[in-house]
Write an enzyme that holds these catalytic residues in place. Structure first.
Site, PDB file in Angstrom:
ATOM      1  N   ASP A 120      -8.175  18.931 -13.864  1.00  0.00           N
ATOM      2  CA  ASP A 120      -8.489  17.582 -14.338  1.00  0.00           C
ATOM      3  C   ASP A 120      -8.148  17.569 -15.833  1.00  0.00           C
ATOM      4  OD1 ASP A 120      -9.645  15.275 -15.340  1.00  0.00           O
ATOM      5  OD2 ASP A 120     -11.361  15.357 -13.995  1.00  0.00           O
ATOM      6  N   ARG A 166       0.846  -1.210   0.000  1.00  0.00           N
ATOM      7  CA  ARG A 166       0.000   0.000   0.000  1.00  0.00           C
ATOM      8  C   ARG A 166       0.872   1.248   0.000  1.00  0.00           C
ATOM      9  NH1 ARG A 166      -1.503   1.578   4.632  1.00  0.00           N
ATOM     10  NH2 ARG A 166      -2.313  -0.391   5.419  1.00  0.00           N
ATOM     11  N   TYR A 178     -17.247  17.017 -14.820  1.00  0.00           N
ATOM     12  CA  TYR A 178     -17.740  15.627 -14.916  1.00  0.00           C
ATOM     13  C   TYR A 178     -18.704  15.381 -13.739  1.00  0.00           C
ATOM     14  CZ  TYR A 178     -17.519  10.647 -13.851  1.00  0.00           C
ATOM     15  OH  TYR A 178     -17.827   9.360 -13.511  1.00  0.00           O
ATOM     16  N   LYS A 216      -9.147   6.527 -18.936  1.00  0.00           N
ATOM     17  CA  LYS A 216      -9.462   7.086 -20.252  1.00  0.00           C
ATOM     18  C   LYS A 216      -8.244   7.010 -21.182  1.00  0.00           C
ATOM     19  CE  LYS A 216     -13.507   7.985 -18.461  1.00  0.00           C
ATOM     20  NZ  LYS A 216     -13.525   7.555 -17.097  1.00  0.00           N
TER      21      LYS A 216
HETATM   22  C1  LIG Z   1     -13.127  14.246 -16.743  1.00  0.00           C
HETATM   23  C2  LIG Z   1     -13.235  13.076 -15.821  1.00  0.00           C
HETATM   24  N1  LIG Z   1     -12.641  13.131 -14.618  1.00  0.00           N
HETATM   25  C3  LIG Z   1     -12.721  12.103 -13.743  1.00  0.00           C
HETATM   26  C4  LIG Z   1     -13.429  10.957 -14.046  1.00  0.00           C
HETATM   27  C5  LIG Z   1     -13.526   9.848 -13.022  1.00  0.00           C
HETATM   28  O1  LIG Z   1     -12.642   8.827 -13.320  1.00  0.00           O
HETATM   29  P1  LIG Z   1     -12.875   7.285 -12.898  1.00  0.00           P
HETATM   30  O2  LIG Z   1     -14.085   6.810 -13.620  1.00  0.00           O
HETATM   31  O3  LIG Z   1     -11.607   6.621 -13.314  1.00  0.00           O
HETATM   32  O4  LIG Z   1     -13.071   7.265 -11.417  1.00  0.00           O
HETATM   33  C6  LIG Z   1     -14.064  10.856 -15.299  1.00  0.00           C
HETATM   34  C7  LIG Z   1     -14.826   9.635 -15.640  1.00  0.00           C
HETATM   35  O5  LIG Z   1     -15.568   9.599 -16.595  1.00  0.00           O
HETATM   36  C8  LIG Z   1     -13.958  11.938 -16.201  1.00  0.00           C
HETATM   37  O6  LIG Z   1     -14.570  11.914 -17.408  1.00  0.00           O
END
Ligand SMILES: Cc1ncc(COP(=O)(O)O)c(C=O)c1O
Length: 342
Positions: free
Chosen positions: A176, A50, A103, A201
């Site tokens: 992000d 961890r 998101y 992604k």
């Molecule tokens: C722009 C963005 N940030 C964060 C996330 C969250 O990521 P995760 O699904 O890997 O937890 C997503 C998921 O679709 C996203 O599109």
């Protein structure tokens, strides 16, 4: 080293020392713990998976290199990375200014957990205009949380302008960068403090791993986040770390292809008589096309659009597609489509 070379080599230098096997690819270290010769000295810094794992650490070095950052950390999901930032850096009564088109999962995390349970104040503003961010700042503002382009409306904000303002005020800027990947946009080089990704992604790119990443060059922030990651336990598994490191090696070629395909599709859609609106930063019609050219080195593979009609027509359209899968997510090699409201 250029981006492509770093993506392939950093973190995976073959071990040619005495006893090393010279693997050209990082092995998957599944061990949950690491034996010591002496009671108070961990072997090569490893004590328990961890806190640190050789496969994950190799990936973390690669992740840092991609964003031109000093430090990288790999998490069990994008949202686990976001959660750990909030746990590490925010306290009750702090104020966070966030882009109003984040998101949905990020907004849910902020509103339903951090606001409701921990009394952290989130103020959502239209960050396409920097003055809206500036005007929203109050004496409790600790952080500005940006996503650019946003999911799903592909709105942009000026990372450099906002970061310059926040630096003077001692406000932490988080971006992000999931939609662009470090190949197309580098928030830290534009002045942001922290870049966060859903590696699920583009970074992994093959729709076969859920993961997250945080990159920063600020040692104090890194140490706080790393401490919380170990304390809360939101780590990426060794197998997923291997997959993500493997996916990264083709990030540049995938992003080039995504760019090219998206431009063709956005162009086609914008001329189609049954399409009423196309949001894509690469189109001249995008209200922030000039900013996109300034802070990104490509426009990415994400498009949102509206067709004439309502829900009935949208359903018919979505269910008639043959190559695109009707699935949530993005950034994999296959093409996906979704209707966020449904
Ligand atoms: C722009 C963005 N940030 C964060 C996330 C969250 O990521 P995760 O699904 O890997 O937890 C997503 C998921 O679709 C996203 O599109």
């Amino acid at each position: 080293m250029k981006f492509e070379t770093k993506a392939i080599h950093i973190g995976e230098e073959p071990n040619l020392r005495e006893g090393g096997s010279g693997d050209v690819v990082i092995p998957i270290h599944l061990s949950s713990t690491f034996a010591r010769k002496e009671i108070n000295i961990p072997t090569n810094g490893y004590e328990y998976s961890r806190s640190g794992n050789p496969t994950r650490n190799a990936l973390e070095k690669k992740l840092a290199a991609l964003e031109d950052a000093r430090f990288g950390l790999a998490f069990s999901s994008g949202l686990a990375a976001e959660t750990t930032i909030a746990l590490a850096l925010l306290n009750s009564n702090d104020n966070v200014i966030a882009f109003d088109d984040l998101y949905g999962g990020t907004r849910r995390l902020f509103n339903k957990i951090f606001k409701k349970n921990f009394n952290i104040d989130f103020n959502y503003v239209d960050a396409t205009k920097t003055e809206n961010v500036i005007n929203a700042v109050n004496k409790n503002t600790k952080m500005v949380w940006l996503e650019t382009p946003t999911n799903p409306l592909l709105k942009l904000c000026d990372i450099k302008e906002i970061s310059e303002f926040c630096r003077k005020k001692g406000i932490i800027v988080v971006v992000d960068n999931t939609f662009m990947s470090p190949y197309l946009q580098k928030p830290l080089n534009l002045g942001a403090d922290i870049a966060v990704h859903s590696t699920t992604k583009y970074i992994n790119g093959h729709s076969d791993s859920i993961g997250g990443a945080i990159m920063t060059s600020n040692e104090e922030l890194h140490n706080a986040i790393r401490f919380s990651q170990n304390a809360a336990g939101a780590i990426l598994s060794p197998f997923d770390s291997f997959l993500v490191a493997r996916g990264i090696k083709t990030l540049s070629v995938r992003m080039e292809k995504h760019n090219k395909n998206a431009i063709d599709i956005a162009d086609y859609l914008s001329k189609h008589k049954k399409v009423s609106k196309v949001n894509y930063p690469g189109l001249f019609s995008h209200p922030q096309h000039e900013l996109a050219k300034k802070q990104m080195t490509g426009f990415g593979g994400m498009i949102s659009f509206e067709i004439n009609g309502g829900l009935k027509e949208s359903r018919k359209f979505l269910q008639s597609l043959e190559i695109f899968s009707l699935a949530e997510s993005l950034g994999g090699v296959e093409s996906l489509i979704e209707h966020p409201a449904l």
